[in-house]
Design an enzyme around this catalytic site. Sequence first.
Site, short mmCIF file in Angstrom:
data_model
loop_
_atom_site.label_atom_id
_atom_site.label_comp_id
_atom_site.label_asym_id
_atom_site.label_seq_id
_atom_site.Cartn_x
_atom_site.Cartn_y
_atom_site.Cartn_z
N HIS A 106 9.32 -3.56 3.18
CA HIS A 106 8.85 -3.77 1.81
C HIS A 106 10.02 -4.14 0.89
O HIS A 106 9.92 -5.03 0.05
CB HIS A 106 8.20 -2.49 1.26
CG HIS A 106 6.96 -2.05 1.98
ND1 HIS A 106 6.88 -0.87 2.68
CD2 HIS A 106 5.74 -2.62 2.08
CE1 HIS A 106 5.67 -0.72 3.18
NE2 HIS A 106 4.95 -1.77 2.84
N GLY B 57 4.64 -10.33 3.97
CA GLY B 57 5.41 -10.26 5.20
C GLY B 57 4.79 -11.11 6.31
O GLY B 57 3.57 -11.15 6.47
N ASP C 244 2.50 -9.42 8.98
CA ASP C 244 1.03 -9.52 8.92
C ASP C 244 0.69 -11.01 8.77
O ASP C 244 0.25 -11.47 7.72
CB ASP C 244 0.51 -8.70 7.74
CG ASP C 244 0.86 -7.23 7.91
OD1 ASP C 244 0.22 -6.55 8.71
OD2 ASP C 244 1.82 -6.77 7.26
N MET D 108 0.84 -1.20 0.00
CA MET D 108 0.00 0.00 0.00
C MET D 108 0.88 1.25 0.00
O MET D 108 0.41 2.35 0.34
CB MET D 108 -0.94 -0.01 1.20
CG MET D 108 -1.92 -1.18 1.15
SD MET D 108 -3.44 -0.88 2.04
CE MET D 108 -2.84 -0.64 3.69
N MET E 201 9.12 -2.59 11.42
CA MET E 201 8.90 -1.48 10.47
C MET E 201 7.47 -1.54 9.96
O MET E 201 6.93 -2.62 9.72
CB MET E 201 9.87 -1.57 9.31
CG MET E 201 11.27 -1.26 9.73
SD MET E 201 12.36 -1.14 8.31
CE MET E 201 13.91 -0.90 9.16
N SER E 202 6.86 -0.37 9.83
CA SER E 202 5.47 -0.29 9.35
C SER E 202 5.20 1.11 8.84
O SER E 202 5.72 2.09 9.40
CB SER E 202 4.52 -0.59 10.52
OG SER E 202 3.21 -0.20 10.17
#
Length: 285
Positions: free
Chosen positions: A40, A150, A153, A33, A187-188
Amino acid sequence: MTELKIIRTLDELRAVTNGWRRQGETVGLVPTMGALHDGHLSLVRNSKAQNDRTVVSIFVNPKQFNQQSDLEAYPRDEAADADKLRSVDVDVLWAPDADEMYPGGFATSVDVGGITDCLCGATRPGHFAGVAVVVTKLLLQSLPDRAYFGIKDFQQLQVVRRMVRDLDIPVAIRGIDTVRERDGLAMSSRNWYLTEAEREVAPTLFRVLTDIAESAGTDGDVERAISRGRSTLERKGFGQVDYLEVRDAETLELVRRPTRPARAFAAVFLGKARLIDNVPVDPAA
Ligand code: AMP
């Protein structure tokens, strides 16, 4: 260095990916997203290592947000994202707008039962139906050999695996380890919402999860570790705890004394950010 091609229409995406396939090249897909970070990029690196071509999709999927305000506030910076993708030699950025993804009259849903009832499925009604339909579309649009998700999630990864198996979608799903900041914070994109003070205490979540997982893996008192964790989070200024639980890694059923692979899961608010994370429980530890 390959030039990053930014594609906004399905016709063009199909033309480009069909061309690759005709030449016998394999394709990896990394759905995101946007608001890209090193987590990512780790998915991208895995795809680059295992495929001839890599497509990264950036689509802030309205169907998986259960609150309009959350959707509107979600961080977006396509130019910065494109630069990051160029730095790791991605072939295609697939960035359709909402009308391209969901043309007028769109009426189909994809519903994965069972494992979507708990964790984020319980606290964010409709979330996984939104994820399932968009991931199905992304897979059918680009027809990749492999797609990368990932472990951060974890429930989403299991939902995608189940859906791909149940619907015979011909793609290999790869789960990639969580990339963390040096202090343990996963990380997010949602970490952008944290104030400086909140960012300081945010790694507490990882420590609490690690403590619970250790307890669960060493025949400790899991319930006590969880209530100790809740108090720690409260003391450090975290807000609502959506869940803090140990569940079987395959079925996602609650477990107290895991004998099979399990994980400690959390979703907790810190200021405006809803942080989610999970760590493995090693029953042999
Ligand atoms: P998002 O853009 O948040 O929807 O995430 C896109 C993909 O990146 C999902 O498969 C996530 O699980 C994965 N991802 C997000 N954060 C991380 C991380 N810290 N480490 C590894 N993968 C991640």
